[in-house]
Design a protein around this motif. Structure first.
Motif, PDB file in Angstrom:
ATOM      1  N   GLU A  43       0.739  -1.088  -0.070  1.00  0.00           N
ATOM      2  CA  GLU A  43       0.073  -0.154  -0.104  1.00  0.00           C
ATOM      3  C   GLU A  43       0.940   1.406  -0.079  1.00  0.00           C
ATOM      4  O   GLU A  43       0.511   2.176  -0.862  1.00  0.00           O
ATOM      5  CB  GLU A  43      -0.887   0.095   1.175  1.00  0.00           C
ATOM      6  N   THR A  44       1.943   1.159   0.718  1.00  0.00           N
ATOM      7  CA  THR A  44       2.714   2.495   0.816  1.00  0.00           C
ATOM      8  C   THR A  44       3.298   2.523  -0.488  1.00  0.00           C
ATOM      9  O   THR A  44       3.464   3.976  -0.981  1.00  0.00           O
ATOM     10  CB  THR A  44       3.828   2.127   2.247  1.00  0.00           C
TER      11      THR A  44
ATOM     12  N   ARG B  26       0.825   3.979  -2.845  1.00  0.00           N
ATOM     13  CA  ARG B  26       0.469   5.421  -2.682  1.00  0.00           C
ATOM     14  C   ARG B  26       1.493   6.390  -2.914  1.00  0.00           C
ATOM     15  O   ARG B  26       1.051   7.585  -3.383  1.00  0.00           O
ATOM     16  CB  ARG B  26       0.158   5.794  -0.945  1.00  0.00           C
ATOM     17  N   ASP B  27       2.749   6.053  -2.944  1.00  0.00           N
ATOM     18  CA  ASP B  27       3.710   6.913  -3.436  1.00  0.00           C
ATOM     19  C   ASP B  27       3.328   7.265  -4.861  1.00  0.00           C
ATOM     20  O   ASP B  27       3.815   8.253  -5.366  1.00  0.00           O
ATOM     21  CB  ASP B  27       4.938   5.899  -3.465  1.00  0.00           C
TER      22      ASP B  27
ATOM     23  N   ALA C 206       0.409   6.890  -6.709  1.00  0.00           N
ATOM     24  CA  ALA C 206      -0.921   7.756  -6.604  1.00  0.00           C
ATOM     25  C   ALA C 206      -0.813   8.954  -6.163  1.00  0.00           C
ATOM     26  O   ALA C 206      -1.547   9.996  -6.775  1.00  0.00           O
ATOM     27  CB  ALA C 206      -1.961   6.844  -5.776  1.00  0.00           C
ATOM     28  N   GLU C 207      -0.071   9.461  -5.427  1.00  0.00           N
ATOM     29  CA  GLU C 207       0.181  10.535  -4.588  1.00  0.00           C
ATOM     30  C   GLU C 207       1.386  11.672  -5.277  1.00  0.00           C
ATOM     31  O   GLU C 207       1.664  12.546  -4.668  1.00  0.00           O
ATOM     32  CB  GLU C 207       0.263  10.443  -3.160  1.00  0.00           C
ATOM     33  N   GLY C 208       2.071  10.849  -6.218  1.00  0.00           N
ATOM     34  CA  GLY C 208       3.205  11.685  -7.093  1.00  0.00           C
ATOM     35  C   GLY C 208       4.447  11.618  -6.477  1.00  0.00           C
ATOM     36  O   GLY C 208       5.272  12.222  -6.991  1.00  0.00           O
ATOM     37  N   ARG C 209       4.589  10.920  -5.565  1.00  0.00           N
ATOM     38  CA  ARG C 209       6.143  10.640  -4.788  1.00  0.00           C
ATOM     39  C   ARG C 209       6.999   9.820  -5.641  1.00  0.00           C
ATOM     40  O   ARG C 209       8.260   9.817  -5.538  1.00  0.00           O
ATOM     41  CB  ARG C 209       5.860  10.269  -3.238  1.00  0.00           C
TER      42      ARG C 209
ATOM     43  N   VAL D 210      -5.464   1.022  -4.362  1.00  0.00           N
ATOM     44  CA  VAL D 210      -5.202   2.493  -4.153  1.00  0.00           C
ATOM     45  C   VAL D 210      -5.732   2.813  -5.173  1.00  0.00           C
ATOM     46  O   VAL D 210      -5.420   2.632  -6.500  1.00  0.00           O
ATOM     47  CB  VAL D 210      -3.732   2.261  -4.075  1.00  0.00           C
TER      48      VAL D 210
ATOM     49  N   ASP E  33     -12.577   4.216  -9.965  1.00  0.00           N
ATOM     50  CA  ASP E  33     -11.863   4.566  -8.774  1.00  0.00           C
ATOM     51  C   ASP E  33     -12.801   5.738  -7.978  1.00  0.00           C
ATOM     52  O   ASP E  33     -12.790   5.749  -6.811  1.00  0.00           O
ATOM     53  CB  ASP E  33     -10.533   5.368  -8.870  1.00  0.00           C
TER      54      ASP E  33
END
Length: 147
Positions: free
Chosen positions: A47-48, A51-52, A54-57, A78, A145
């Motif tokens: 998940e982490t 999320r990187d 999905a959230e642009g990191r 996600v 989504d």
């Protein structure tokens, strides 16, 4: 390009994956067993990493567990992530081309060093299709989504 990488165990190609991505010039963001301060449980570290993306990191992610199935399932929970479990180069190329997959899921048990290189070559050398039907399908997934 920043690639988020997670693995739930220090088996198989986990460390080789990080080394190979670095050798190819990618910045690696490690999670799970690859980051000692984090939990290595597959659902959490996957998940982490997802999320990187999905959230642009991160631009993309590679998520690993023993079979790759759990990592694929967790990543796809996600929003904005399109994860594909790939065991060969053809599947990796198709996932990028037709599905615009942004997260590669790998099996630590099944992926050999040679196969890893072939999968990564196919994954990073293939772009998303610009075909109208393929793009329409990807847009449709984005609406799922939101539902």
């Amino acid at each position: 390009m920043r690639i988020s990488v997670s693995a739930d165990s220090d088996d198989g190609v986990a460390r080789q994956l990080v080394a190979e991505l670095g050798r190819r010039g990618y910045e690696v963001i490690p999670h799970g067993v690859l980051a000692p301060e984090e939990t290595a449980d597959w659902a959490f570290c996957t998940e982490t990493a997802a999320r990187d993306v999905a959230e642009g990191r991160a631009d993309q992610a590679v998520v690993c567990c023993w079979t790759g199935t759990g990592a694929s399932i967790a990543a796809n929970k996600v929003p904005g992530v399109r994860a594909a479990l790939c065991t060969d180069a053809y599947t990796a190329s198709g996932a990028r081309r037709w599905n615009d997959a942004n997260v590669l899921a790998l099996s630590l048990r099944l992926t050999s060093t040679a196969t890893l290189g072939e999968i990564l070559d196919a994954w990073f050398d293939t772009s998303a299709s610009q075909d109208h039907t393929d793009q329409q399908n990807i847009r449709h997934l984005g609406h799922l989504d939101e539902a």
